[in-house]
Design an enzyme around this catalytic site. Structure first.
Site, PDB file in Angstrom:
ATOM      1  N   GLY A 197     -32.405  57.259  26.083  1.00 11.19           N
ATOM      2  CA  GLY A 197     -32.578  56.831  24.699  1.00 11.19           C
ATOM      3  C   GLY A 197     -33.380  55.545  24.620  1.00 11.19           C
ATOM      4  N   SER A 198     -33.141  54.788  23.572  1.00  9.66           N
ATOM      5  CA  SER A 198     -33.925  53.578  23.324  1.00  9.66           C
ATOM      6  C   SER A 198     -33.352  52.380  24.079  1.00  9.66           C
ATOM      7  CB  SER A 198     -33.916  53.267  21.825  1.00  9.66           C
ATOM      8  OG  SER A 198     -32.612  52.861  21.414  1.00  9.66           O
ATOM      9  N   PRO A 199     -34.180  51.352  24.327  1.00  6.82           N
ATOM     10  CA  PRO A 199     -33.670  50.131  24.961  1.00  6.82           C
ATOM     11  C   PRO A 199     -32.544  49.480  24.160  1.00  6.82           C
ATOM     12  CG  PRO A 199     -36.062  50.178  25.079  1.00  6.82           C
ATOM     13  CD  PRO A 199     -35.650  51.332  24.209  1.00  6.82           C
ATOM     14  N   VAL A 201     -30.192  50.894  22.237  1.00  4.97           N
ATOM     15  CA  VAL A 201     -28.929  51.596  22.476  1.00  4.97           C
ATOM     16  C   VAL A 201     -28.539  51.482  23.948  1.00  4.97           C
ATOM     17  CG1 VAL A 201     -27.709  53.799  22.297  1.00  4.97           C
ATOM     18  CG2 VAL A 201     -29.389  53.169  20.559  1.00  4.97           C
ATOM     19  N   GLY A 202     -29.525  51.411  24.829  1.00  6.44           N
ATOM     20  CA  GLY A 202     -29.243  51.244  26.246  1.00  6.44           C
ATOM     21  C   GLY A 202     -28.425  49.993  26.527  1.00  6.44           C
ATOM     22  N   GLU A 219     -32.309  55.743  31.178  1.00  5.13           N
ATOM     23  CA  GLU A 219     -33.683  56.195  30.988  1.00  5.13           C
ATOM     24  C   GLU A 219     -34.093  55.787  29.583  1.00  5.13           C
ATOM     25  OE1 GLU A 219     -35.426  57.279  33.300  1.00  5.13           O
ATOM     26  OE2 GLU A 219     -34.148  58.295  34.763  1.00  5.13           O
ATOM     27  N   CYS A 253     -40.881  59.907  25.425  1.00  5.42           N
ATOM     28  CA  CYS A 253     -40.689  58.533  25.891  1.00  5.42           C
ATOM     29  C   CYS A 253     -41.814  58.054  26.797  1.00  5.42           C
ATOM     30  CB  CYS A 253     -39.342  58.387  26.603  1.00  5.42           C
ATOM     31  SG  CYS A 253     -39.151  59.467  28.038  1.00  5.42           S
TER      32      CYS A 253
END
Length: 477
Positions: A197-199, A201-202, A219, A253
């Site tokens: 997902g996105s940075p 949410v990461g 990822e 991505c």
């Protein structure tokens, strides 16, 4: 019919996690053949339900069937076949060399399953990015719970059916739902969490994992650049950039997020980009919207986000060289190329994740490299050039999760390569052997002989001889 409540889901998560915890301990002693059986069952289900997979993904965002076959199904089936072929060698204890001070010992690396795992999948490649990590988890001997994205409900329902028809829930389970379900799952003490997902949410995932000291594979994404050198083959580069950018309607991505073009070839390259868009998506000259080969934005929320990015760029002086048409009823966003950009534009600050392609120019490689290095490290970096020295220099002087010369995106399909980001674009690697390692504990195992050993002279009391041996260790080893 019983109403499904959050309390029901929580109870089922608790029960399933306990089942998988017990199963994960049993998995340590099961023969590797059991893992192959699970992978073969997964492969058979995919082959037997090919049409259903296509229909489900197409229903979520009108992804073309050939694109589904290549970017969703083939990626997973090739990963399964690769794992089945190599798993015996992956699990074999790896003998390591013995240094002189350790004479008499034998040392190995044993790959044991980490145990329970959680796979949180995104919506942009909802089949591929849910099952790819599952293949690695099964190959490593882990149990797995999958949380698919709620934004692709048809695919989510299909994955639920796949899991229920293929696996016992003590081995693989799936929970649908929105953020509350994800939070319930993240509260459990999984041995490994795999998130795509996105940075932004990461960072949330990593904080949740820290509460239980769970290891993570993240990822993520970022702004992946494509550099077009002055001596690049412009037609070839344009075709590859357009495909890499606009496949899946730009919701990839590792898509080129922006392109950097040498200032001497800007106008010629723009013409080639336009020509390639028309060749791939508007060969009939009826408009890209009529093309059956172009996907749609996943939902209205993301379409609005992209419209705002485009409006902000135009308000601040960007020019639309191509595209920009939007049909909100169809979640259609035309392939769009922007020029005359500046850093204060949002489109140059955040990952676009859609069919907007900014083009900026540079004067020399040092300028291009400096620009990239000022930004967070990207998930991918692409260089188009006939000069191998220039390619080597860019790869050496920049940092990215992956890098490709004279193409885009293809490294994702190479199972012998690690896939993943670095820092802001991700933590850990996936695919093939590297995915197996992500879900494995590399346990150090040393065998010592009985009786006199090389280390016994170092035991106290430290007499003259012992001190001399220690002095020699410090001097020579």
């Amino acid at each position: 019919m019983e109403t499904i409540t959050l309390e029901n889901i929580q109870s089922e998560i608790d029960h399933t996690f306990l089942l998988q915890k017990k199963q994960s301990i049993q998995n340590r002693t099961q023969p590797v053949q059991e893992r192959k059986v699970l992978l073969e069952k997964l492969l058979a289900w995919i082959k037997n339900n090919h049409s259903d997979i296509q229909k489900a993904i197409h229903a979520d965002f009108k992804k073309p069937y050939p694109e589904i076959d290549v970017s969703e199904i083939f990626v997973v089936t090739s990963e399964i076949k690769h794992a089945i072929k190599h798993i015996d060698s992956w699990v074999k204890p790896q003998k390591v060399s013995t240094p002189m001070p350790m004479l008499g010992t034998k040392s190995y690396i044993h790959h044991e399953p980490k145990g329970t795992s959680l796979i949180i999948a995104p919506w942009n490649y909802p089949f591929n990015l849910a099952l790819g990590p599952l293949v690695s988890a099964i190959a490593a001997g882990c149990t797995a719970i999958i949380k698919p994205s709620e934004l692709t409900p048809h695919n989510s329902a299909l994955l639920r059916r796949l899991v229920e028809e293929t696996f016992d829930k003590s081995q693989v389970a799936l929970f649908e739902g929105e953020i509350e379900v994800a939070q319930m799952l993240l509260a459990k003490p999984f041995d490994h969490i795999f998130f795509t997902g996105s940075p932004a949410v990461g960072k949330i995932i990593m904080k949740a994992a820290a509460e239980n000291l769970s290891s993570v594979t993240l990822e993520l994404g970022g702004k992946s650049p494509a550099i077009i050198d002055a001596n690049a083959d412009l037609k070839d580069a344009a075709g590859k950039v357009i495909w890499g950018k606009f496949v899946n309607c730009g919701q990839t991505c590792i898509a080129p997020d922006y392109i950097m073009v040498h200032h001497t070839i800007k106008d010629e390259f723009l013409k080639e980009l336009k020509s390639q868009i028309e060749k791939m998506y508007d060969s009939s000259r009826k408009g890209v919207e009529k093309s059956k080969d172009y996907a749609r934005i996943v939902n209205g929320k993301h379409l609005k986000r992209l419209k705002n990015l485009l409006a902000d760029a135009e308000l601040k002086g960007a020019n639309k060289f191509y595209g920009g048409y939007v049909n909100e009823e169809e979640n259609f966003f035309e392939p769009t190329i922007l020029t005359d950009l500046s850093e204060e534009m949002e489109v140059m600050q955040e990952e676009i994740f859609g069919p907007i392609l900014p083009l900026i120019t540079f004067g020399d490689l040092e300028e291009a490299i400096h620009y990239i290095n000022l930004k967070p490290k990207p998930l991918a970096l692409y260089v188009f050039s006939k000069d191998n020295d220039n390619i080597k220099r860019i790869f050496k002087e920049t940092s990215s999760g992956g890098a490709v010369a004279n193409d885009c995106v293809l490294h994702f399909l190479q199972n012998e390569l690690p896939f993943g980001g670095v820092n802001n674009s991700g933590i850990g690697k996936a695919h093939g052997h590297y995915g197996f390692l992500a879900f494995s504990n590399e346990k150090a195992v040393l065998h010592q002989r009985i009786g006199l050993t090389a280390t016994k002279p170092l035991y106290p009391p430290y007499g003259f001889a012992g001190k001399k041996i220690i002095d020699s260790l410090l001097k020579w080893f």
